[in-house]
Design a protein around this motif. Structure first.
Motif, PDB file in Angstrom:
ATOM      1  N   ALA A  13      10.226 -18.578  -7.875  1.00 53.15           N
ATOM      2  CA  ALA A  13      10.417 -19.052  -9.677  1.00 53.15           C
ATOM      3  C   ALA A  13       8.713 -20.117  -9.670  1.00 53.15           C
ATOM      4  N   ALA A  14       7.979 -19.998  -8.446  1.00 53.99           N
ATOM      5  CA  ALA A  14       5.951 -20.496  -9.037  1.00 53.99           C
ATOM      6  C   ALA A  14       5.920 -19.685  -9.535  1.00 53.99           C
ATOM      7  N   PRO A  15       4.902 -20.602 -10.978  1.00 52.18           N
ATOM      8  CA  PRO A  15       4.233 -20.107 -12.169  1.00 52.18           C
ATOM      9  C   PRO A  15       3.145 -19.161 -11.919  1.00 52.18           C
ATOM     10  N   LEU A  16       2.893 -19.216 -10.997  1.00 51.39           N
ATOM     11  CA  LEU A  16       1.728 -18.047 -10.529  1.00 51.39           C
ATOM     12  C   LEU A  16       1.701 -17.831  -8.838  1.00 51.39           C
ATOM     13  N   LYS A  17       2.351 -16.319  -8.383  1.00 50.03           N
ATOM     14  CA  LYS A  17       2.321 -15.996  -7.682  1.00 50.03           C
ATOM     15  C   LYS A  17       2.020 -14.205  -7.210  1.00 50.03           C
ATOM     16  N   GLU A  18       2.123 -13.940  -6.164  1.00 54.26           N
ATOM     17  CA  GLU A  18       0.941 -12.197  -5.775  1.00 54.26           C
ATOM     18  C   GLU A  18       2.037 -11.188  -6.481  1.00 54.26           C
ATOM     19  N   ASN A  19       1.120 -10.251  -6.976  1.00 50.82           N
ATOM     20  CA  ASN A  19       1.519  -9.015  -8.255  1.00 50.82           C
ATOM     21  C   ASN A  19       1.514  -8.430  -6.956  1.00 50.82           C
ATOM     22  N   LYS A  20       2.472  -7.521  -6.474  1.00 53.92           N
ATOM     23  CA  LYS A  20       2.064  -6.449  -5.326  1.00 53.92           C
ATOM     24  C   LYS A  20       2.709  -5.309  -5.849  1.00 53.92           C
ATOM     25  N   ASP A  21       2.659  -4.797  -6.802  1.00 55.13           N
ATOM     26  CA  ASP A  21       2.739  -3.337  -7.863  1.00 55.13           C
ATOM     27  C   ASP A  21       1.248  -3.133  -8.623  1.00 55.13           C
ATOM     28  N   ASN A  22       1.311  -2.399  -9.256  1.00 54.93           N
ATOM     29  CA  ASN A  22       0.263  -1.457 -10.301  1.00 54.93           C
ATOM     30  C   ASN A  22      -0.226  -2.162 -11.622  1.00 54.93           C
ATOM     31  N   ALA A  23       1.453  -2.446 -12.429  1.00 52.53           N
ATOM     32  CA  ALA A  23       1.701  -3.499 -13.257  1.00 52.53           C
ATOM     33  C   ALA A  23       0.161  -4.244 -13.488  1.00 52.53           C
ATOM     34  N   GLY A  24      -0.828  -4.320 -14.482  1.00 54.31           N
ATOM     35  CA  GLY A  24      -1.581  -5.306 -14.989  1.00 54.31           C
ATOM     36  C   GLY A  24      -3.089  -5.135 -14.159  1.00 54.31           C
ATOM     37  N   LYS A  25      -3.248  -4.057 -13.576  1.00 57.21           N
ATOM     38  CA  LYS A  25      -4.529  -3.685 -12.511  1.00 57.21           C
ATOM     39  C   LYS A  25      -5.317  -3.093 -13.448  1.00 57.21           C
ATOM     40  N   SER A  26      -6.668  -3.521 -13.769  1.00 53.61           N
ATOM     41  CA  SER A  26      -7.655  -2.463 -14.627  1.00 53.61           C
ATOM     42  C   SER A  26      -8.068  -1.075 -13.823  1.00 53.61           C
ATOM     43  N   SER A  27      -8.151  -1.158 -12.472  1.00 53.28           N
ATOM     44  CA  SER A  27      -8.351   0.163 -11.431  1.00 53.28           C
ATOM     45  C   SER A  27      -7.852  -0.489 -10.268  1.00 53.28           C
ATOM     46  N   LYS A  28      -7.900   1.335  -9.516  1.00 52.72           N
ATOM     47  CA  LYS A  28      -7.295   1.805  -8.568  1.00 52.72           C
ATOM     48  C   LYS A  28      -8.232   1.869  -7.409  1.00 52.72           C
ATOM     49  N   PRO A  29      -8.659   2.145  -6.017  1.00 47.49           N
ATOM     50  CA  PRO A  29      -9.639   2.895  -5.897  1.00 47.49           C
ATOM     51  C   PRO A  29      -9.044   4.398  -5.522  1.00 47.49           C
ATOM     52  N   LYS A  30     -10.044   5.335  -5.410  1.00 45.36           N
ATOM     53  CA  LYS A  30      -9.884   6.626  -5.009  1.00 45.36           C
ATOM     54  C   LYS A  30     -11.089   7.473  -4.071  1.00 45.36           C
ATOM     55  N   LEU A  31     -10.681   7.805  -3.469  1.00 42.25           N
ATOM     56  CA  LEU A  31     -11.554   8.728  -2.948  1.00 42.25           C
ATOM     57  C   LEU A  31     -12.035  10.162  -3.176  1.00 42.25           C
ATOM     58  N   LEU A  32     -13.238  10.368  -3.191  1.00 41.77           N
ATOM     59  CA  LEU A  32     -12.892  11.880  -3.529  1.00 41.77           C
ATOM     60  C   LEU A  32     -13.408  12.880  -2.323  1.00 41.77           C
ATOM     61  N   SER A  33     -12.917  13.832  -1.980  1.00 51.78           N
ATOM     62  CA  SER A  33     -11.867  14.422  -1.118  1.00 51.78           C
ATOM     63  C   SER A  33     -13.933  15.464  -0.649  1.00 51.78           C
ATOM     64  N   ALA A  34     -14.382  15.728  -1.565  1.00 51.59           N
ATOM     65  CA  ALA A  34     -15.351  16.760  -1.580  1.00 51.59           C
ATOM     66  C   ALA A  34     -16.556  16.758  -2.674  1.00 51.59           C
ATOM     67  N   VAL A  35     -17.652  16.539  -3.109  1.00 52.31           N
ATOM     68  CA  VAL A  35     -18.406  17.068  -3.427  1.00 52.31           C
ATOM     69  C   VAL A  35     -19.528  17.936  -3.400  1.00 52.31           C
ATOM     70  N   PRO A  36     -20.378  18.344  -4.205  1.00 51.84           N
ATOM     71  CA  PRO A  36     -21.054  19.809  -3.567  1.00 51.84           C
ATOM     72  C   PRO A  36     -21.981  18.542  -3.567  1.00 51.84           C
ATOM     73  N   VAL A  37     -23.139  19.341  -2.841  1.00 54.92           N
ATOM     74  CA  VAL A  37     -24.086  18.639  -2.315  1.00 54.92           C
ATOM     75  C   VAL A  37     -25.347  18.498  -3.006  1.00 54.92           C
ATOM     76  N   SER A  38     -25.266  19.476  -4.356  1.00 53.16           N
ATOM     77  CA  SER A  38     -25.819  20.175  -5.119  1.00 53.16           C
ATOM     78  C   SER A  38     -25.894  19.111  -6.449  1.00 53.16           C
ATOM     79  N   TYR A  39     -24.752  18.122  -6.264  1.00 55.03           N
ATOM     80  CA  TYR A  39     -24.673  17.170  -7.170  1.00 55.03           C
ATOM     81  C   TYR A  39     -25.166  16.037  -6.877  1.00 55.03           C
ATOM     82  N   PHE A  40     -25.300  15.857  -5.087  1.00 46.43           N
ATOM     83  CA  PHE A  40     -25.681  14.428  -5.411  1.00 46.43           C
ATOM     84  C   PHE A  40     -27.581  14.890  -5.595  1.00 46.43           C
ATOM     85  N   ASP A  41     -27.757  15.794  -5.105  1.00 42.76           N
ATOM     86  CA  ASP A  41     -28.947  16.590  -5.741  1.00 42.76           C
ATOM     87  C   ASP A  41     -29.543  16.151  -6.638  1.00 42.76           C
TER      88      ASP A  41
END
Length: 74
Positions: A13-41
């Motif tokens: 019942a607390a007015p502020l509490k931790e939200n443990k789901d993704n609702a309301g988040k504006s971003s989420k972490p994501k890792l790319l598994s394989a990026v061609p070296v030519s893109y970095f170059d």
């Protein structure tokens, strides 16, 4: 066991509490598994000639945003 169940509800019942789901988040972490070296170059070459000041990650995000807008998804 009933006491542990009661403890799990403390603060619900607390007015502020931790939200443990993704609702309301504006971003989420994501890792790319394989990026061609030519893109970095290519990004390094562009950055060296002053074509961008963005990091590689920021450049990817900008490119994805532009593509989604062009395709009508944003």
């Amino acid at each position: 066991m009933a006491d542990w169940d009661k403890l799990g509800k403390v603060g619900d019942a607390a007015p502020l509490k931790e939200n443990k789901d993704n609702a309301g988040k504006s971003s989420k972490p994501k890792l790319l598994s394989a990026v061609p070296v030519s893109y970095f170059d290519g990004h390094d070459a562009l950055k060296n000639r002053g074509g961008t000041g963005l990091s590689f990650s920021a450049y990817i995000l900008e490119a994805v945003r532009e593509k989604l807008e062009r395709d009508g998804a944003l």
